[in-house]
Design an enzyme around this catalytic site. Sequence first.
Site, short mmCIF file in Angstrom:
data_model
loop_
_atom_site.label_atom_id
_atom_site.label_comp_id
_atom_site.label_asym_id
_atom_site.label_seq_id
_atom_site.Cartn_x
_atom_site.Cartn_y
_atom_site.Cartn_z
N ASP A 1 7.07 8.37 -1.49
CA ASP A 1 7.97 7.21 -1.53
C ASP A 1 8.31 6.74 -0.11
O ASP A 1 8.37 7.54 0.82
CB ASP A 1 9.25 7.62 -2.29
CG ASP A 1 10.06 6.40 -2.72
OD1 ASP A 1 9.56 5.27 -2.60
OD2 ASP A 1 11.21 6.59 -3.17
N ASN B 1 5.27 0.66 -12.05
CA ASN B 1 4.76 -0.10 -10.90
C ASN B 1 3.99 -1.35 -11.30
O ASN B 1 3.82 -2.27 -10.49
CB ASN B 1 3.87 0.78 -10.00
CG ASN B 1 4.63 1.78 -9.15
OD1 ASN B 1 4.11 2.82 -8.77
ND2 ASN B 1 5.90 1.48 -8.84
C1 FPP Z 1 6.05 4.25 -2.87
O1 FPP Z 1 6.46 3.44 -1.82
C2 FPP Z 1 4.61 4.33 -2.96
C3 FPP Z 1 3.86 3.78 -3.96
C4 FPP Z 1 4.39 2.99 -5.06
C5 FPP Z 1 2.43 3.92 -3.99
C6 FPP Z 1 1.83 5.10 -3.33
C7 FPP Z 1 0.54 4.68 -2.80
C8 FPP Z 1 -0.04 5.11 -1.69
C9 FPP Z 1 0.47 6.19 -0.85
C10 FPP Z 1 -1.29 4.45 -1.22
C11 FPP Z 1 -2.42 4.44 -2.19
C12 FPP Z 1 -2.73 5.78 -2.73
C13 FPP Z 1 -3.95 6.28 -2.95
C14 FPP Z 1 -4.06 7.58 -3.63
C15 FPP Z 1 -5.14 5.63 -2.50
P1 FPP Z 1 7.37 2.16 -2.15
O2 FPP Z 1 6.48 0.99 -2.10
O3 FPP Z 1 8.08 2.38 -3.44
O4 FPP Z 1 8.35 2.22 -0.94
P2 FPP Z 1 9.86 1.67 -0.90
O5 FPP Z 1 10.64 2.47 -1.90
O6 FPP Z 1 10.26 1.95 0.51
O7 FPP Z 1 9.79 0.21 -1.22
#
Ligand code: FPP
Length: 245
Positions: free
Chosen positions: A20, A68
């Site tokens: 996250d 998501n």
């Molecule tokens: C949370 O950060 C992360 C995600 C929703 C996606 C996780 C994806 C990756 C690490 C990249 C792609 C993965 C692979 C396996 C290729 P957020 O966007 O919720 O962050 P925030 O809470 O700060 O907005």
Amino acid sequence: MNNKEQLNSNIPEHVAIIMDGNGRWAKKKGFFRAVGHENGTKAVREVVEGAAEIGIKYLTLYAFSTENWNRPKLEVETLMKLLVSSLKKEIKTLQKNNIRLNAIGNLQALPEKARKELLEVIEKTKDNKHMTLSLALSYGSREELIKTIQEISNKVKNNVLSPHLINEAVINEHLYTKTLPDVDLLIRTSGEQRISNFLLWQIAYAELYFTEILWPDYKRTDLFEAILNYQQRERRFGKTSEQLS
Ligand code: FPP
């Protein structure tokens, strides 16, 4: 014993991570959210290699939740594109480290291209033995439990299963995680202290570890620190300390 020696034993068998903070990382630096996700993939590689290095057998990463799908269309597309490009790029890392790729979640919901690439890498790495990397994609624990209940109900309805024979093992067999052991350690980055519909059944006895670090900044040494913290804890599984010793 120093930290390095400590990482030679008592390694949790199954570590799950809620990655996250990509968006906040990007915002802090004045970038678009997509740049956060891009840098998040670098942290994925770093942590996968670190986990393989210290002998974690199962690593499960929450890459995309059922919720998501409600994000802006452009962000969903970016994440799916990143998934495809990472799979293409990282197959080498997986083979080099003898890692088997696995996926949990409603894979039917993924765009055709992403699903095809994913299934290809799963097939190519299926004989790798050192570690199993599971990507949770279009994964939601409640959806998984509903699917499980529906499948079991159908077996009961068709007289294949009698209700009194339903036990933990039967439920485990119907989960996306059927080939994985229970989670020993669950890590969440970015300072949030929530489970967010991740592996609700499988974390029944997991140790929880929360860190303020935003996912794109997460390094293998941060994973090692979480493992060292885990090793300090006494897992009692409902028993008393005396019973354990
Ligand atoms: C949370 O950060 C992360 C995600 C929703 C996606 C996780 C994806 C990756 C690490 C990249 C792609 C993965 C692979 C396996 C290729 P957020 O966007 O919720 O962050 P925030 O809470 O700060 O907005």
